[in-house]
Write a protein that holds these residues in place. Structure first.
Motif, PDB file in Angstrom:
ATOM      1  N   HIS A  78       0.861  -1.035   0.072  1.00 38.54           N
ATOM      2  CA  HIS A  78      -0.112   0.065  -0.224  1.00 38.54           C
ATOM      3  C   HIS A  78       0.871   1.310   0.067  1.00 38.54           C
ATOM      4  O   HIS A  78       0.357   2.264  -0.670  1.00 38.54           O
ATOM      5  CB  HIS A  78      -0.986  -0.060   1.222  1.00 38.54           C
ATOM      6  CG  HIS A  78      -1.867  -1.112   1.316  1.00 38.54           C
ATOM      7  ND1 HIS A  78      -1.684  -2.159   2.093  1.00 38.54           N
ATOM      8  CD2 HIS A  78      -3.083  -1.363   0.674  1.00 38.54           C
ATOM      9  CE1 HIS A  78      -2.501  -3.191   1.873  1.00 38.54           C
ATOM     10  NE2 HIS A  78      -3.374  -2.572   1.089  1.00 38.54           N
ATOM     11  N   ASP A  83       1.780   3.169  -7.556  1.00 40.34           N
ATOM     12  CA  ASP A  83       0.124   2.780  -7.771  1.00 40.34           C
ATOM     13  C   ASP A  83      -0.396   4.017  -8.895  1.00 40.34           C
ATOM     14  O   ASP A  83      -0.596   5.051  -8.567  1.00 40.34           O
ATOM     15  CB  ASP A  83      -0.666   2.633  -6.600  1.00 40.34           C
ATOM     16  CG  ASP A  83      -1.902   2.285  -7.029  1.00 40.34           C
ATOM     17  OD1 ASP A  83      -2.143   2.045  -8.150  1.00 40.34           O
ATOM     18  OD2 ASP A  83      -2.843   1.872  -6.016  1.00 40.34           O
ATOM     19  N   TYR A  84      -0.429   3.451 -10.109  1.00 43.81           N
ATOM     20  CA  TYR A  84      -1.024   4.319 -11.362  1.00 43.81           C
ATOM     21  C   TYR A  84      -2.385   3.523 -11.799  1.00 43.81           C
ATOM     22  O   TYR A  84      -2.204   2.343 -11.852  1.00 43.81           O
ATOM     23  CB  TYR A  84       0.019   4.289 -12.539  1.00 43.81           C
ATOM     24  CG  TYR A  84      -0.561   5.008 -13.777  1.00 43.81           C
ATOM     25  CD1 TYR A  84      -0.613   6.322 -13.779  1.00 43.81           C
ATOM     26  CD2 TYR A  84      -0.666   4.341 -14.816  1.00 43.81           C
ATOM     27  CE1 TYR A  84      -1.271   7.021 -14.806  1.00 43.81           C
ATOM     28  CE2 TYR A  84      -1.332   4.992 -15.885  1.00 43.81           C
ATOM     29  CZ  TYR A  84      -1.724   6.162 -15.859  1.00 43.81           C
ATOM     30  OH  TYR A  84      -2.008   7.226 -16.867  1.00 43.81           O
ATOM     31  N   ARG A  85      -3.378   4.469 -11.712  1.00 38.71           N
ATOM     32  CA  ARG A  85      -4.805   3.962 -12.229  1.00 38.71           C
ATOM     33  C   ARG A  85      -5.301   4.800 -13.240  1.00 38.71           C
ATOM     34  O   ARG A  85      -5.047   6.236 -13.378  1.00 38.71           O
ATOM     35  CB  ARG A  85      -5.817   4.117 -10.991  1.00 38.71           C
ATOM     36  CG  ARG A  85      -5.326   3.154  -9.695  1.00 38.71           C
ATOM     37  CD  ARG A  85      -6.271   2.974  -8.437  1.00 38.71           C
ATOM     38  NE  ARG A  85      -5.734   2.476  -7.615  1.00 38.71           N
ATOM     39  CZ  ARG A  85      -6.559   1.742  -6.673  1.00 38.71           C
ATOM     40  NH1 ARG A  85      -7.836   1.926  -6.517  1.00 38.71           N
ATOM     41  NH2 ARG A  85      -6.088   0.975  -5.684  1.00 38.71           N
ATOM     42  N   LYS A  89     -10.209   3.731 -12.599  1.00 38.81           N
ATOM     43  CA  LYS A  89      -9.549   3.926 -11.109  1.00 38.81           C
ATOM     44  C   LYS A  89      -9.774   2.632 -10.474  1.00 38.81           C
ATOM     45  O   LYS A  89      -9.389   2.716  -9.264  1.00 38.81           O
ATOM     46  CB  LYS A  89      -9.722   5.083 -10.584  1.00 38.81           C
ATOM     47  CG  LYS A  89      -9.825   6.489 -11.428  1.00 38.81           C
ATOM     48  CD  LYS A  89      -8.595   6.761 -11.874  1.00 38.81           C
ATOM     49  CE  LYS A  89      -8.630   8.147 -12.600  1.00 38.81           C
ATOM     50  NZ  LYS A  89      -7.350   8.465 -13.216  1.00 38.81           N
ATOM     51  N   THR A  91      -8.211  -0.547 -11.052  1.00 40.82           N
ATOM     52  CA  THR A  91      -7.230  -1.559 -11.284  1.00 40.82           C
ATOM     53  C   THR A  91      -6.060  -0.585 -11.061  1.00 40.82           C
ATOM     54  O   THR A  91      -5.484   0.443 -11.447  1.00 40.82           O
ATOM     55  CB  THR A  91      -7.055  -2.001 -12.576  1.00 40.82           C
ATOM     56  OG1 THR A  91      -8.235  -2.807 -12.759  1.00 40.82           O
ATOM     57  CG2 THR A  91      -5.837  -3.000 -12.801  1.00 40.82           C
ATOM     58  N   SER A  92      -5.083  -1.347 -10.164  1.00 39.52           N
ATOM     59  CA  SER A  92      -3.542  -0.564  -9.718  1.00 39.52           C
ATOM     60  C   SER A  92      -2.577  -1.240 -10.601  1.00 39.52           C
ATOM     61  O   SER A  92      -2.357  -2.625 -10.510  1.00 39.52           O
ATOM     62  CB  SER A  92      -3.475  -0.943  -8.275  1.00 39.52           C
ATOM     63  OG  SER A  92      -4.275  -0.213  -7.421  1.00 39.52           O
ATOM     64  N   TRP A  93      -1.972  -0.350 -11.476  1.00 42.00           N
ATOM     65  CA  TRP A  93      -0.985  -0.788 -12.271  1.00 42.00           C
ATOM     66  C   TRP A  93       0.276  -0.417 -11.584  1.00 42.00           C
ATOM     67  O   TRP A  93       1.044   0.572 -11.760  1.00 42.00           O
ATOM     68  CB  TRP A  93      -1.066  -0.345 -13.606  1.00 42.00           C
ATOM     69  CG  TRP A  93      -2.323  -0.381 -14.234  1.00 42.00           C
ATOM     70  CD1 TRP A  93      -3.459   0.265 -14.289  1.00 42.00           C
ATOM     71  CD2 TRP A  93      -2.705  -1.325 -15.144  1.00 42.00           C
ATOM     72  NE1 TRP A  93      -4.399   0.030 -14.983  1.00 42.00           N
ATOM     73  CE2 TRP A  93      -4.000  -1.152 -15.677  1.00 42.00           C
ATOM     74  CE3 TRP A  93      -1.944  -2.530 -15.740  1.00 42.00           C
ATOM     75  CZ2 TRP A  93      -4.585  -1.983 -16.364  1.00 42.00           C
ATOM     76  CZ3 TRP A  93      -2.494  -3.520 -16.581  1.00 42.00           C
ATOM     77  CH2 TRP A  93      -3.828  -3.043 -17.110  1.00 42.00           C
ATOM     78  N   TYR A  94       0.672  -1.358 -10.537  1.00 42.71           N
ATOM     79  CA  TYR A  94       1.945  -1.404  -9.609  1.00 42.71           C
ATOM     80  C   TYR A  94       3.191  -0.998 -10.376  1.00 42.71           C
ATOM     81  O   TYR A  94       3.359  -1.883 -11.400  1.00 42.71           O
ATOM     82  CB  TYR A  94       1.940  -2.174  -8.729  1.00 42.71           C
ATOM     83  CG  TYR A  94       0.729  -2.394  -7.674  1.00 42.71           C
ATOM     84  CD1 TYR A  94       0.644  -1.180  -6.761  1.00 42.71           C
ATOM     85  CD2 TYR A  94      -0.316  -3.301  -7.656  1.00 42.71           C
ATOM     86  CE1 TYR A  94      -0.514  -1.158  -5.897  1.00 42.71           C
ATOM     87  CE2 TYR A  94      -1.297  -3.282  -6.725  1.00 42.71           C
ATOM     88  CZ  TYR A  94      -1.442  -2.137  -5.810  1.00 42.71           C
ATOM     89  OH  TYR A  94      -2.518  -2.131  -5.039  1.00 42.71           O
ATOM     90  N   ARG A 102       7.147  -2.527 -13.782  1.00 42.00           N
ATOM     91  CA  ARG A 102       5.998  -3.122 -13.588  1.00 42.00           C
ATOM     92  C   ARG A 102       5.730  -4.653 -13.514  1.00 42.00           C
ATOM     93  O   ARG A 102       5.633  -5.222 -14.501  1.00 42.00           O
ATOM     94  CB  ARG A 102       4.869  -2.543 -14.577  1.00 42.00           C
ATOM     95  CG  ARG A 102       4.595  -0.919 -14.649  1.00 42.00           C
ATOM     96  CD  ARG A 102       3.620  -0.358 -15.536  1.00 42.00           C
ATOM     97  NE  ARG A 102       3.782   1.006 -15.841  1.00 42.00           N
ATOM     98  CZ  ARG A 102       3.344   1.879 -14.788  1.00 42.00           C
ATOM     99  NH1 ARG A 102       2.635   1.511 -13.875  1.00 42.00           N
ATOM    100  NH2 ARG A 102       3.516   3.118 -15.055  1.00 42.00           N
ATOM    101  N   SER A 105      -0.348  -6.199 -12.144  1.00 41.92           N
ATOM    102  CA  SER A 105      -1.460  -5.209 -11.950  1.00 41.92           C
ATOM    103  C   SER A 105      -2.654  -5.877 -10.898  1.00 41.92           C
ATOM    104  O   SER A 105      -2.825  -7.138 -11.265  1.00 41.92           O
ATOM    105  CB  SER A 105      -2.161  -4.520 -13.046  1.00 41.92           C
ATOM    106  OG  SER A 105      -2.616  -5.630 -13.848  1.00 41.92           O
TER     107      SER A 105
END
Length: 205
Positions: A78, A83-85, A89, A91-94, A102, A105
């Motif tokens: 966390h 964390d890009y969404r 918004k 789904t977290s594209w970590y 990356r 996700s």
């Protein structure tokens, strides 16, 4: 490995480039390619949506995210993962905050558990050592499909296949392409069915 072989399940290690992100994933090969089959199977694909193309994602969908994927580090996804969404918004594209890679996700929530990783990996004889890991939480998630929110069991998890460590037994990105296991999805217009011949407009091999 031919498509007629008996399914084989193994656990694999993956990481970002600098090693700040480390995870393990369980995969069963070969995938079931028959689109009419209802049997559980991993899915390997590339889609032509702007998010996936810009990020260069090579999607690997596990059978059950809540049981087939564990995050070993960082200690708290966390706060320690980028964390890009996009769009809805949900789904977290970590990504790694250090090297930018990356690895996966997630559409859903994390939960912290203790696991015997040797047992989780399929080894019969273990020393019983328990390790704290993070995993996707089982339950329900609400993706948006055709502009409407729908309820689905489980959660969305997609591993970026290029972040799995090369050289592990039974794992070969080259083999996936040669055997026609990689599907190409039309996520822009949603008018074409998954195919293995070539990407849809805007997609990449």
């Amino acid at each position: 490995m031919s498509s007629k072989e008996e399914p084989t399940t193994r656990s694999y290690h993956g990481s970002c480039h600098c090693g700040a992100i480390k995870y393990m994933v369980r995969l069963t090969f070969p995938p079931i390619l028959d689109p009419t089959s209802t049997a559980p199977s991993i899915r390997i694909y590339k889609c032509n949506c702007s998010t996936c193309v810009k990020m260069g994602l090579f999607h690997l969908r596990v059978i059950d995210p809540a049981t087939d994927f564990v995050l070993l580090s960082p200690s708290d996804p966390h706060t320690e993962l980028g964390d890009y969404r996009t769009f809805a918004k949900k789904t977290s594209w970590y990504f790694c905050k250090l090297c930018g890679v990356r690895c996966f996700s997630l559409g859903g929530e994390w939960e912290s558990v203790e696991l015997d990783l040797e047992k989780w990996s399929g080894h019969e004889n273990t020393n019983g050592k328990m390790t704290k890991v993070w995993k996707p939480k089982s339950g329900e998630w609400k993706p948006v499909v055709d502009g409407k929110e729908i309820l689905k069991p489980g959660c969305y998890l997609s591993v970026n296949a290029t972040s799995i460590e090369p050289g592990q037994e039974g794992f070969s990105l080259k083999e996936w392409s040669e055997k026609g296991w990689v599907a190409y999805l039309d996520s822009r217009t949603r008018t074409g069915n998954p195919r293995v011949t070539e990407p849809y407009e805007g997609g990449i091999y």
